[in-house]
Design an enzyme around this catalytic site. Structure first.
Site, PDB file in Angstrom:
ATOM      1  N   ASN A  10      38.791  46.032  35.733  1.00 45.93           N
ATOM      2  CA  ASN A  10      38.879  47.330  35.628  1.00 45.93           C
ATOM      3  C   ASN A  10      38.401  48.035  34.277  1.00 45.93           C
ATOM      4  O   ASN A  10      38.850  47.397  33.006  1.00 45.93           O
ATOM      5  CB  ASN A  10      40.182  47.898  35.657  1.00 45.93           C
ATOM      6  CG  ASN A  10      40.586  49.340  35.391  1.00 45.93           C
ATOM      7  OD1 ASN A  10      39.635  50.057  35.214  1.00 45.93           O
ATOM      8  ND2 ASN A  10      42.003  49.588  35.144  1.00 45.93           N
ATOM      9  N   TRP A  11      37.204  48.276  34.244  1.00 48.32           N
ATOM     10  CA  TRP A  11      36.542  48.665  33.086  1.00 48.32           C
ATOM     11  C   TRP A  11      36.827  50.094  32.315  1.00 48.32           C
ATOM     12  O   TRP A  11      36.466  50.275  31.090  1.00 48.32           O
ATOM     13  CB  TRP A  11      34.822  48.740  33.128  1.00 48.32           C
ATOM     14  CG  TRP A  11      34.218  47.243  33.140  1.00 48.32           C
ATOM     15  CD1 TRP A  11      34.752  46.184  33.533  1.00 48.32           C
ATOM     16  CD2 TRP A  11      32.828  47.403  32.944  1.00 48.32           C
ATOM     17  NE1 TRP A  11      33.664  45.288  33.387  1.00 48.32           N
ATOM     18  CE2 TRP A  11      32.489  45.706  33.179  1.00 48.32           C
ATOM     19  CE3 TRP A  11      31.523  48.141  32.620  1.00 48.32           C
ATOM     20  CZ2 TRP A  11      31.335  45.252  32.765  1.00 48.32           C
ATOM     21  CZ3 TRP A  11      30.250  47.613  32.529  1.00 48.32           C
ATOM     22  CH2 TRP A  11      30.239  45.871  32.541  1.00 48.32           C
ATOM     23  N   LYS A  12      37.840  50.804  33.020  1.00 50.05           N
ATOM     24  CA  LYS A  12      38.450  51.915  32.474  1.00 50.05           C
ATOM     25  C   LYS A  12      37.238  52.766  32.000  1.00 50.05           C
ATOM     26  O   LYS A  12      36.065  52.773  32.601  1.00 50.05           O
ATOM     27  CB  LYS A  12      39.425  51.528  31.353  1.00 50.05           C
ATOM     28  CG  LYS A  12      40.316  50.548  31.972  1.00 50.05           C
ATOM     29  CD  LYS A  12      41.676  50.428  30.898  1.00 50.05           C
ATOM     30  CE  LYS A  12      42.435  49.418  31.584  1.00 50.05           C
ATOM     31  NZ  LYS A  12      43.916  49.041  30.951  1.00 50.05           N
ATOM     32  N   HIS A  93      46.835  53.847  38.798  1.00 47.81           N
ATOM     33  CA  HIS A  93      46.930  52.945  37.840  1.00 47.81           C
ATOM     34  C   HIS A  93      47.753  53.858  36.720  1.00 47.81           C
ATOM     35  O   HIS A  93      47.972  54.912  36.889  1.00 47.81           O
ATOM     36  CB  HIS A  93      45.508  52.905  37.044  1.00 47.81           C
ATOM     37  CG  HIS A  93      45.254  51.897  35.811  1.00 47.81           C
ATOM     38  ND1 HIS A  93      45.990  52.056  34.738  1.00 47.81           N
ATOM     39  CD2 HIS A  93      45.096  50.559  35.737  1.00 47.81           C
ATOM     40  CE1 HIS A  93      46.034  51.122  34.072  1.00 47.81           C
ATOM     41  NE2 HIS A  93      45.568  50.087  34.531  1.00 47.81           N
ATOM     42  N   GLU A  95      47.956  54.377  34.026  1.00 49.42           N
ATOM     43  CA  GLU A  95      47.131  55.263  32.771  1.00 49.42           C
ATOM     44  C   GLU A  95      46.940  56.617  33.501  1.00 49.42           C
ATOM     45  O   GLU A  95      47.106  57.614  33.046  1.00 49.42           O
ATOM     46  CB  GLU A  95      45.835  54.654  32.099  1.00 49.42           C
ATOM     47  CG  GLU A  95      46.236  53.518  31.282  1.00 49.42           C
ATOM     48  CD  GLU A  95      44.854  52.610  31.232  1.00 49.42           C
ATOM     49  OE1 GLU A  95      44.028  52.815  31.630  1.00 49.42           O
ATOM     50  OE2 GLU A  95      45.349  51.289  30.729  1.00 49.42           O
ATOM     51  N   GLU A 163      51.531  45.795  37.426  1.00 45.72           N
ATOM     52  CA  GLU A 163      51.038  45.847  36.186  1.00 45.72           C
ATOM     53  C   GLU A 163      52.174  46.366  35.123  1.00 45.72           C
ATOM     54  O   GLU A 163      52.214  47.692  35.140  1.00 45.72           O
ATOM     55  CB  GLU A 163      49.709  46.643  36.022  1.00 45.72           C
ATOM     56  CG  GLU A 163      48.583  46.350  36.978  1.00 45.72           C
ATOM     57  CD  GLU A 163      47.253  46.749  36.201  1.00 45.72           C
ATOM     58  OE1 GLU A 163      46.413  45.805  35.785  1.00 45.72           O
ATOM     59  OE2 GLU A 163      47.011  47.868  36.330  1.00 45.72           O
ATOM     60  N   GLY A 169      46.702  45.966  27.980  1.00 43.69           N
ATOM     61  CA  GLY A 169      46.136  46.310  26.654  1.00 43.69           C
ATOM     62  C   GLY A 169      46.974  45.682  25.342  1.00 43.69           C
ATOM     63  O   GLY A 169      46.633  46.115  24.340  1.00 43.69           O
ATOM     64  N   SER A 208      47.016  42.246  30.453  1.00 38.47           N
ATOM     65  CA  SER A 208      46.635  41.326  29.272  1.00 38.47           C
ATOM     66  C   SER A 208      46.407  40.065  29.877  1.00 38.47           C
ATOM     67  O   SER A 208      46.545  38.898  29.336  1.00 38.47           O
ATOM     68  CB  SER A 208      47.609  41.093  28.364  1.00 38.47           C
ATOM     69  OG  SER A 208      47.993  42.470  27.628  1.00 38.47           O
ATOM     70  N   GLY A 229      41.639  44.357  32.697  1.00 36.62           N
ATOM     71  CA  GLY A 229      41.073  45.312  32.029  1.00 36.62           C
ATOM     72  C   GLY A 229      39.830  44.667  30.739  1.00 36.62           C
ATOM     73  O   GLY A 229      38.951  44.289  31.113  1.00 36.62           O
ATOM     74  N   GLY A 230      40.853  44.583  29.536  1.00 38.98           N
ATOM     75  CA  GLY A 230      39.764  44.235  28.530  1.00 38.98           C
ATOM     76  C   GLY A 230      39.132  43.045  28.664  1.00 38.98           C
ATOM     77  O   GLY A 230      37.988  42.977  28.288  1.00 38.98           O
TER      78      GLY A 230
END
Ligand code: PGA
Length: 248
Positions: A10-12, A93, A95, A163, A169, A208, A229-230
């Site tokens: 997930n590149w956000k 998500h 966010e 999640e 993150g 994470s 993500g990251g």
């Protein structure tokens, strides 16, 4: 029988045209591990180029609207992301639940819209740290799952991602025993919501996940993959997670 592992990046809100080379590099690693289903969800602006530059794995969207079309400035429909080259969308998500105040009912409607358009969906659920500390994590997550659960659910198009909000993150990851407890609770809830076929719905862990902890997380019962993500932004970081899934 264990489900095929599914590793989704997930590149956000990260990625310009210059980062398409990372997608090509990740695609080569994915192609070398055909036992794993790998995918990347770049920002919507890169879906078309990412999909046309790579056939080794799936490209997804990070969200879409529940209506087919209309006066919704700034939004994109399921048909639009499909035409751009996405084969599924992440939905709900945390966010978006926090920043855009998305509700379970909207997420359910979005999932039904992507299914009607012939796309897959990954519905995200997860508790906040406050909810976990209060002992309400399983109750909250199962409530989100029930509220956002679409009609006509089937493992051919639906995936769930657990999640924990406090792990996203932050570099903090729950104990394997907590992940096991939650994934078992989600599996059990899926059984109640859809009956037969619940075991084949893949449940991803997200928060994470990285090359150092993926093997341990992917070995937990009912963890069928990861939403990353990251650590999905470069082949150097994402590759080891795909490799860990192939070895799991
Ligand atoms: P993270 O994000 O891997 O950077 O924690 C996961 C996610 O939000 O999907």
């Amino acid at each position: 029988m264990a489900n095929r592992k599914y590793i989704v990046g997930n590149w956000k809100m990260n990625g310009l045209q210059s980062e398409l080379s990372d997608i090509s590099e990740i695609a080569s690693i994915a192609a070398a591990h055909p036992s794993v289903d790998a995918a990347i969800c770049p920002p919507v602006t890169l879906i078309a180029s990412a999909a046309s530059h790579n056939s080794a794995f799936a490209i997804g969207a990070q969200d879409c609207h529940f209506n087919e079309k209309g006066a919704h400035t700034g939004c994109v429909s399921a048909a639009m992301i499909k035409q751009a080259g996405a084969s599924f969308s992440i939905l709900g998500h945390s966010e978006r639940r926090a920043d855009q105040h998305e509700t379970d009912a909207e997420i359910k409607a979005k999932a039904e819209a992507v299914h009607a358009a012939g796309l897959g969906a990954i519905i995200c659920v997860g508790e906040t740290e406050e909810e976990r500390d209060a002992g309400k994590a399983v109750h909250v997550v199962c409530g989100q799952l029930e509220g956002s659960f679409p009609d006509k659910a089937d493992s051919s198009w639906l995936t769930i991602a657990y999640e924990p909000v406090w792990a996203i993150g932050t570099g903090r990851v729950p104990e394997a025993s907590d992940v096991e407890e939650m994934h078992a609770a989600i599996r059990n809830k899926l059984g109640k919501l859809m009956g037969e076929g619940a075991d084949a719905v893949r449940i991803l862990y997200g928060g994470s996940m990285n090359g150092g902890n993926a093997a341990e997380l992917l070995a937990v019962p009912n963890v069928d993959g990861g939403l990353v993500g990251g650590a999905s932004l470069t082949a150097e970081k994402f590759g080891p997670i795909i490799e860990a899934a192939a070895a799991a």
